[in-house]
Design an enzyme around this catalytic site. Structure first.
Site, PDB file in Angstrom:
ATOM      1  N   THR A  13      61.379  59.123 -28.317  1.00  0.00           N
ATOM      2  CA  THR A  13      60.166  59.899 -28.204  1.00  0.00           C
ATOM      3  C   THR A  13      60.355  60.982 -27.139  1.00  0.00           C
ATOM      4  O   THR A  13      61.240  60.880 -26.282  1.00  0.00           O
ATOM      5  CB  THR A  13      58.959  58.998 -27.845  1.00  0.00           C
ATOM      6  OG1 THR A  13      57.748  59.735 -27.980  1.00  0.00           O
ATOM      7  CG2 THR A  13      59.080  58.456 -26.431  1.00  0.00           C
ATOM      8  N   ILE A  15      61.580  64.012 -27.323  1.00  0.00           N
ATOM      9  CA  ILE A  15      62.861  64.723 -27.305  1.00  0.00           C
ATOM     10  C   ILE A  15      62.789  66.014 -28.135  1.00  0.00           C
ATOM     11  O   ILE A  15      63.802  66.664 -28.329  1.00  0.00           O
ATOM     12  CB  ILE A  15      64.043  63.830 -27.778  1.00  0.00           C
ATOM     13  CG1 ILE A  15      63.749  63.090 -29.064  1.00  0.00           C
ATOM     14  CG2 ILE A  15      64.411  62.853 -26.687  1.00  0.00           C
ATOM     15  CD1 ILE A  15      63.850  63.906 -30.281  1.00  0.00           C
ATOM     16  N   LYS A  17      60.858  66.598 -31.356  1.00  0.00           N
ATOM     17  CA  LYS A  17      60.692  66.615 -32.820  1.00  0.00           C
ATOM     18  C   LYS A  17      59.704  67.685 -33.257  1.00  0.00           C
ATOM     19  O   LYS A  17      59.965  68.434 -34.198  1.00  0.00           O
ATOM     20  CB  LYS A  17      60.217  65.250 -33.337  1.00  0.00           C
ATOM     21  CG  LYS A  17      61.217  64.134 -33.237  1.00  0.00           C
ATOM     22  CD  LYS A  17      60.765  62.891 -33.987  1.00  0.00           C
ATOM     23  CE  LYS A  17      59.377  62.431 -33.622  1.00  0.00           C
ATOM     24  NZ  LYS A  17      59.247  62.058 -32.184  1.00  0.00           N
ATOM     25  N   THR A  18      58.568  67.753 -32.570  1.00  0.00           N
ATOM     26  CA  THR A  18      57.559  68.755 -32.939  1.00  0.00           C
ATOM     27  C   THR A  18      58.078  70.163 -32.674  1.00  0.00           C
ATOM     28  O   THR A  18      57.905  71.072 -33.501  1.00  0.00           O
ATOM     29  CB  THR A  18      56.265  68.520 -32.157  1.00  0.00           C
ATOM     30  OG1 THR A  18      55.773  67.200 -32.434  1.00  0.00           O
ATOM     31  CG2 THR A  18      55.194  69.533 -32.553  1.00  0.00           C
ATOM     32  N   LYS A  39      52.263  65.680 -40.161  1.00  0.00           N
ATOM     33  CA  LYS A  39      52.471  64.700 -39.097  1.00  0.00           C
ATOM     34  C   LYS A  39      51.665  63.486 -39.548  1.00  0.00           C
ATOM     35  O   LYS A  39      50.514  63.307 -39.156  1.00  0.00           O
ATOM     36  CB  LYS A  39      51.959  65.246 -37.759  1.00  0.00           C
ATOM     37  CG  LYS A  39      52.041  64.260 -36.596  1.00  0.00           C
ATOM     38  CD  LYS A  39      53.407  64.201 -36.011  1.00  0.00           C
ATOM     39  CE  LYS A  39      53.416  63.340 -34.745  1.00  0.00           C
ATOM     40  NZ  LYS A  39      54.774  63.208 -34.172  1.00  0.00           N
ATOM     41  N   SER A  43      49.460  59.427 -32.677  1.00  0.00           N
ATOM     42  CA  SER A  43      48.667  58.695 -31.688  1.00  0.00           C
ATOM     43  C   SER A  43      48.546  59.558 -30.445  1.00  0.00           C
ATOM     44  O   SER A  43      49.526  60.148 -29.988  1.00  0.00           O
ATOM     45  CB  SER A  43      49.320  57.342 -31.360  1.00  0.00           C
ATOM     46  OG  SER A  43      50.660  57.495 -30.967  1.00  0.00           O
ATOM     47  N   GLY A 118      58.205  62.593 -38.202  1.00  0.00           N
ATOM     48  CA  GLY A 118      57.958  61.192 -37.910  1.00  0.00           C
ATOM     49  C   GLY A 118      57.239  61.016 -36.587  1.00  0.00           C
ATOM     50  O   GLY A 118      56.797  61.974 -35.946  1.00  0.00           O
ATOM     51  N   VAL A 119      57.122  59.760 -36.171  1.00  0.00           N
ATOM     52  CA  VAL A 119      56.447  59.462 -34.906  1.00  0.00           C
ATOM     53  C   VAL A 119      57.409  58.641 -34.051  1.00  0.00           C
ATOM     54  O   VAL A 119      58.008  57.678 -34.525  1.00  0.00           O
ATOM     55  CB  VAL A 119      55.120  58.718 -35.144  1.00  0.00           C
ATOM     56  CG1 VAL A 119      55.319  57.447 -35.946  1.00  0.00           C
ATOM     57  CG2 VAL A 119      54.396  58.427 -33.838  1.00  0.00           C
ATOM     58  N   GLY A 120      57.604  59.064 -32.802  1.00  0.00           N
ATOM     59  CA  GLY A 120      58.514  58.346 -31.927  1.00  0.00           C
ATOM     60  C   GLY A 120      59.942  58.398 -32.430  1.00  0.00           C
ATOM     61  O   GLY A 120      60.383  59.376 -33.025  1.00  0.00           O
ATOM     62  N   ASN A 177      68.939  69.445 -29.010  1.00  0.00           N
ATOM     63  CA  ASN A 177      67.876  70.069 -28.229  1.00  0.00           C
ATOM     64  C   ASN A 177      68.105  69.767 -26.752  1.00  0.00           C
ATOM     65  O   ASN A 177      68.043  68.614 -26.318  1.00  0.00           O
ATOM     66  CB  ASN A 177      66.515  69.521 -28.681  1.00  0.00           C
ATOM     67  CG  ASN A 177      65.362  70.205 -27.978  1.00  0.00           C
ATOM     68  OD1 ASN A 177      65.446  71.377 -27.614  1.00  0.00           O
ATOM     69  ND2 ASN A 177      64.264  69.479 -27.784  1.00  0.00           N
ATOM     70  N   PRO A 206      68.720  75.876 -26.502  1.00  0.00           N
ATOM     71  CA  PRO A 206      68.865  75.805 -25.041  1.00  0.00           C
ATOM     72  C   PRO A 206      67.559  75.363 -24.399  1.00  0.00           C
ATOM     73  O   PRO A 206      66.493  75.405 -25.024  1.00  0.00           O
ATOM     74  CB  PRO A 206      69.211  77.250 -24.663  1.00  0.00           C
ATOM     75  CG  PRO A 206      68.562  78.077 -25.725  1.00  0.00           C
ATOM     76  CD  PRO A 206      68.671  77.266 -26.995  1.00  0.00           C
TER      77      PRO A 206
END
Length: 233
Positions: A13, A15, A17-18, A39, A43, A118-120, A177, A206
């Site tokens: 989580t 890192i 994703k969004t 999404k 939560s 995804g989530v987490g 990332n 970067p």
């Protein structure tokens, strides 16, 4: 014509994703594609203007050029910013994978490409019997893995790649990332992963002082991902 689609998973989580999903959405828009984002489970939400809002979902909305109704973009939204299965249980919500599959089917009729975040991490529980890997399997989507480049990322990334393969899913590509600007030897870590991950590196983002997804898109090869998604299994 059925839309292209893929599932964005992460090594952990927080890192990016969004952030990466939004950057890819900008890249697809530059390629003149109608791009939508989901999404499915979020939560951490608060009421604004009479409706629940989640920051990640709002960022995806802002980056997409095809707007989805909230109930399609995010079928399940919980208030507390905690693990989704715990948040859902506290609110008496059953995280029904079938409902998400139905929502994705609708989304796929409205765009050329659908990004499903995804989530987490990849194995976050959804209930006593299912996790987000099961959701990816139910959707039947190739996976794009976001690797947060920081100490420990090599093991986390390779374990996640193994988990993706063990579910019979195809890894369409991965993104490095740079989440830790002070990490020692990040290029060497990325090179190590490039040798060991049998999927294209879509780009290295970067560490940016301001999380600008449009700028991050400059560092990603959205067309390479499109080519990969068009490949037959």
């Amino acid at each position: 014509m059925t839309a292209l689609s893929f599932f964005v998973a992460g090594t952990d989580t927080e890192i990016g994703k969004t952030f990466v999903s939004c950057a890819l959405l900008h890249g697809f828009a530059r390629a003149n594609l109608r791009a939508a984002a989901m999404k499915p489970i979020a939560s951490g939400a608060a009421v604004r203007d009479g409706a629940l809002h989640n920051e990640d979902a709002d960022q995806l909305d802002a980056a997409a050029n095809v707007a989805l109704p909230p109930e399609i973009r995010t079928p399940f939204m919980m208030r507390e910013p905690i693990a989704p299965h715990i948040a859902a249980a506290r609110e008496g919500i059953a995280l029904d994978i079938g409902r998400i599959v139905d929502a994705h089917r609708v989304a796929s009729t409205r765009a050329d490409i659908v990004v499903v975040e995804g989530v987490g991490g990849f194995r976050v529980p959804l209930d006593d019997a299912h996790d987000t890997a099961d959701l990816a399997v139910a959707l039947g989507l190739p996976v794009v893995l976001v690797v947060g480049v920081r100490l420990g990322c090599i093991s986390h990334a390779l374990l996640t790649v193994e988990a993706i393969a063990s579910r019979g899913l195809r890894l369409a590509g991965w993104v490095a990332n740079r989440v830790d600007p002070d990490m020692l030897y990040p290029d060497e870590n990325i090179a190590t992963l490039t040798k060991r991950i049998d999927a294209p590196l879509l780009g290295v983002i970067p560490h940016l002082a301001h999380r600008d997804a449009a700028r991050a898109a400059d560092h990603l090869d959205a067309r390479l991902l499109l080519d990969t998604l068009h490949l037959k299994d």
